[in-house]
Design a protein around this motif. Sequence first.
Motif, PDB file in Angstrom:
ATOM      1  N   PRO A   7      33.003 -20.234 -27.781  1.00 31.53           N
ATOM      2  CA  PRO A   7      32.491 -20.189 -29.153  1.00 31.53           C
ATOM      3  C   PRO A   7      33.207 -19.152 -30.007  1.00 31.53           C
ATOM      4  O   PRO A   7      33.779 -18.181 -29.500  1.00 31.53           O
ATOM      5  N   ASP A   8      33.168 -19.373 -31.318  1.00 30.88           N
ATOM      6  CA  ASP A   8      33.587 -18.355 -32.268  1.00 30.88           C
ATOM      7  C   ASP A   8      32.365 -17.503 -32.610  1.00 30.88           C
ATOM      8  O   ASP A   8      31.218 -17.953 -32.489  1.00 30.88           O
ATOM      9  N   VAL A   9      32.625 -16.287 -33.052  1.00 33.91           N
ATOM     10  CA  VAL A   9      31.546 -15.415 -33.536  1.00 33.91           C
ATOM     11  C   VAL A   9      31.866 -15.033 -34.970  1.00 33.91           C
ATOM     12  O   VAL A   9      32.980 -14.569 -35.263  1.00 33.91           O
ATOM     13  N   PHE A  10      30.901 -15.239 -35.856  1.00 39.44           N
ATOM     14  CA  PHE A  10      31.077 -14.824 -37.249  1.00 39.44           C
ATOM     15  C   PHE A  10      30.041 -13.756 -37.570  1.00 39.44           C
ATOM     16  O   PHE A  10      28.836 -14.000 -37.498  1.00 39.44           O
ATOM     17  N   ILE A  11      30.521 -12.564 -37.903  1.00 39.39           N
ATOM     18  CA  ILE A  11      29.650 -11.480 -38.371  1.00 39.39           C
ATOM     19  C   ILE A  11      29.890 -11.335 -39.864  1.00 39.39           C
ATOM     20  O   ILE A  11      31.012 -11.005 -40.282  1.00 39.39           O
ATOM     21  N   PRO A  12      28.890 -11.580 -40.705  1.00 37.43           N
ATOM     22  CA  PRO A  12      29.109 -11.523 -42.151  1.00 37.43           C
ATOM     23  C   PRO A  12      29.468 -10.122 -42.619  1.00 37.43           C
ATOM     24  O   PRO A  12      29.118  -9.120 -41.989  1.00 37.43           O
ATOM     25  N   ASP A  13      30.189 -10.067 -43.721  1.00 35.34           N
ATOM     26  CA  ASP A  13      30.520  -8.803 -44.377  1.00 35.34           C
ATOM     27  C   ASP A  13      29.349  -8.419 -45.282  1.00 35.34           C
ATOM     28  O   ASP A  13      28.908  -9.209 -46.113  1.00 35.34           O
ATOM     29  N   ARG A  14      28.838  -7.199 -45.086  1.00 35.93           N
ATOM     30  CA  ARG A  14      27.684  -6.747 -45.860  1.00 35.93           C
ATOM     31  C   ARG A  14      27.915  -6.890 -47.367  1.00 35.93           C
ATOM     32  O   ARG A  14      27.012  -7.266 -48.118  1.00 35.93           O
ATOM     33  N   PHE A  15      29.146  -6.628 -47.801  1.00 42.17           N
ATOM     34  CA  PHE A  15      29.416  -6.569 -49.239  1.00 42.17           C
ATOM     35  C   PHE A  15      29.835  -7.924 -49.805  1.00 42.17           C
ATOM     36  O   PHE A  15      29.462  -8.273 -50.919  1.00 42.17           O
ATOM     37  N   ALA A  16      30.598  -8.706 -49.030  1.00 42.80           N
ATOM     38  CA  ALA A  16      31.083  -9.991 -49.535  1.00 42.80           C
ATOM     39  C   ALA A  16      30.135 -11.140 -49.235  1.00 42.80           C
ATOM     40  O   ALA A  16      29.953 -12.046 -50.057  1.00 42.80           O
ATOM     41  N   ASP A  17      29.503 -11.120 -48.052  1.00 39.90           N
ATOM     42  CA  ASP A  17      28.691 -12.253 -47.614  1.00 39.90           C
ATOM     43  C   ASP A  17      27.196 -12.000 -47.695  1.00 39.90           C
ATOM     44  O   ASP A  17      26.411 -12.943 -47.826  1.00 39.90           O
ATOM     45  N   GLY A  18      26.791 -10.733 -47.577  1.00 43.78           N
ATOM     46  CA  GLY A  18      25.370 -10.426 -47.574  1.00 43.78           C
ATOM     47  C   GLY A  18      24.717 -10.783 -46.254  1.00 43.78           C
ATOM     48  O   GLY A  18      25.362 -11.216 -45.298  1.00 43.78           O
ATOM     49  N   TYR A  19      23.400 -10.601 -46.184  1.00 44.08           N
ATOM     50  CA  TYR A  19      22.657 -10.856 -44.951  1.00 44.08           C
ATOM     51  C   TYR A  19      22.256 -12.328 -44.880  1.00 44.08           C
ATOM     52  O   TYR A  19      21.873 -12.936 -45.872  1.00 44.08           O
ATOM     53  N   GLY A  20      22.316 -12.901 -43.673  1.00 44.08           N
ATOM     54  CA  GLY A  20      21.797 -14.238 -43.440  1.00 44.08           C
ATOM     55  C   GLY A  20      22.738 -15.341 -43.874  1.00 44.08           C
ATOM     56  O   GLY A  20      23.874 -15.101 -44.296  1.00 44.08           O
TER      57      GLY A  20
END
Length: 765
Positions: A110-123
């Motif tokens: 699998p790939d893992v995507f951790i969002p960027d706090r500033f660009a993507d936000g939470y959730g």
Amino acid sequence: MTQYQWQLAAQPDPAAVQQLSQTLGVPAFLATLLWQRGIKDKSDYEAFVHPNISRLHDPFALHDMDKAVARILKAIEHNEKITIYGDYDVDGLTSSAIMLETLQSLGAEPDVFIPDRFADGYGPNAEVYAYLQKTGTQLVITVDNGVAGASVIDAAQEAGMDVVVTDHHELPANLPHAVAVVHPRHPGGHYPFGDLSGAGVAFKVATALLGEPPLESVDLAALGTIADLVSLTDENRVIAQLGLKMIQTQPRVGIAAILKEAGVAPESVNETTVGFVIGPRLNALGRMGDANPGVTLLTTFEEDVAADLAQQVGKLNQERQGLVSKIATEALAMAQTPENQAAKTLLLAKKGWHEGVVGIVASKVVEATGKPTLIMNIADDGVTAKGSGRSIEAYHLFNALEPVRDKMVAFGGHHMAVGLTAKTEALPAIHAQMEKAAATMLKTVPKPTLPIAARLENDDLTLDHYELIRQLAPFGQGNPEPTFSLRPQVIQNVKQIGKENTHLRFQVDNGINVIGFGFGEAAATLVDAQAVKLAVRLDQNTWQGNTSLQLMLKDYEVKQPQVIDWRMPSIDGSQFKSSRTYVFFDAKVKQQFERQFSFGGPTLTAEQVTSPLANAVLVDLPQNRAQLRALMQQIQPPVAIMFYGAPSHLVTIPTRVEFGAVLHFLKAHPGFDKHHIPAIAKAVHLTVHQVILAIQVFFELDFVTIDGAFISPVTAPAKKPLQTAKAYAAREEFLTLAQQLQTMPRAQLEAMLLTEQHTDSEVGS
């Protein structure tokens, strides 16, 4: 004053303690603490102290677990592209790592995507989900997020990309129509324990997929569980106990690298290490930028990769600490302005504040001021501001701000914390609403309670008792570390410590050290206290191979004098470091000191104190009793006193002979220019201040005339006693009062000042 309302826990009957002590085979000290936790038989004690994997609940009791497992196994079987969608905090990173390791063990990549706090936000983020689908993802597995992302997830499902949600956050009214929603508190489920962390839910999904608990990942589950501050009861306690034991005995490569970088021995790791060492370092990734390396660090088997990443994480954490310290210092200075001191809530905004740490800063400001606080970073263009808020128990921050939601670009949160973005021009209206809510919510604000397990005597302060308390660990929500009250006979060697003197160290009876983090400003109070009651936790300190008991200060209560004596013969600036309000009787002295020294709090003249003032320091000397009395009417004790006067201002009144010498000089020099008074002082061997007083007295008694700058003696003036001049009487009163204020014993001076405080002002009939 105490920060908390101390609440003594129910105390068992001595006979019950003796019986439990015999039943469990433990000392009475531990039996009391166990009784308070409801542990009253052998089976409960064994379950509490000794972790057992068999006490974990059936993972298939979780809502939709069967659907989640079926869909994930199908994706693995058909070699579908799977993306794990995580979060940037410790719980999100550990959840992602658990799911990654589990799927890899089943043959998936699998790939893992951790969002960027500033660009993507939470959730769930719509743009990210669209990108994932475009690049071939067929199944998204959310960890530590998803239940609040109905609009994004529903759209993804309709577009043909399946989503399995695993989450533990608050359930909104509208849940996503995902393939499965695995949540311990799902309204359609009946799971027996609702307080799992995101990592805990991921651990349960892994258990269901593998057919047994993945003990190789229990350390990750423990990190997420402890760091996310969920209840450390039921199966969370088992996870935390087993995970900490694994870290202590066989830490994975990445965690070992973090501990080595931090200088912590693995065998000493406990819940405090997670909260103050491991957690902040992993969180620093998401706060300062890209958190994806956190998953790599937690899952790598390569020691050199782990070492490099651990160093990067440590450096980022130091940068984060520096930013927090800098911004907190600026924010606390802003909180000391008169308008903010008068406010019940705070909205502090400035350009250049890092958005990744404003939540931490808000917590520090709330801790320092006791006021609900928003910390906002103003964008470079000045148009918008983005930030975080933290609150106190009595003030529901989300509800307080809800009425002005329309003035915000984005807004979310709960009772104790919020995040928001707003136009800068709307900030005054937002703060006005906070104040409006405070008028109701904070009308009567009770202090938060601090449970006290028991009162300790000197004989109870032993390392053996500390070791007994550790049997109750790990501590956290639902299983708090016991706090005890203590009445020491001796408080000595009180010192402020830390780079900015924000912490405290002192010794109590038997030379036992007490450490108080964040209690630096209490140093003067403890030194001056007549009696002290402490709320402490037992701890240990190892230094140069020697281990000793130390106490961690949680709160204190003092019987304090109403007047705190800071009088000393000289000023070096150290007296002005505390965050108090410094009051000057003489505006010129205030200006001089402001040029010469830096102050930890605001400075005022006595005339500016027109409403009740607490936490004050009286710096210089009043001119007379009336000026002192007027100020004391507004001072709320305890008050610190310095009553400093420069030696040049405290010279005695000239003698009759010295007065005569000044007058003789003036007679010999008619039309003398007052700008050259130092020449008179030199000729008659007096100070300039003494000569000025003599001339003032002569002028009042008509012994001289003053025409502009020129002084001339009067020919054959009428004889009048020097003491009848107002200038003479005022100087005499000042010197008498100065001597009293500077030399009177503290207790006697306290009685005098409190008398002035309660003396009614004279009112004409």
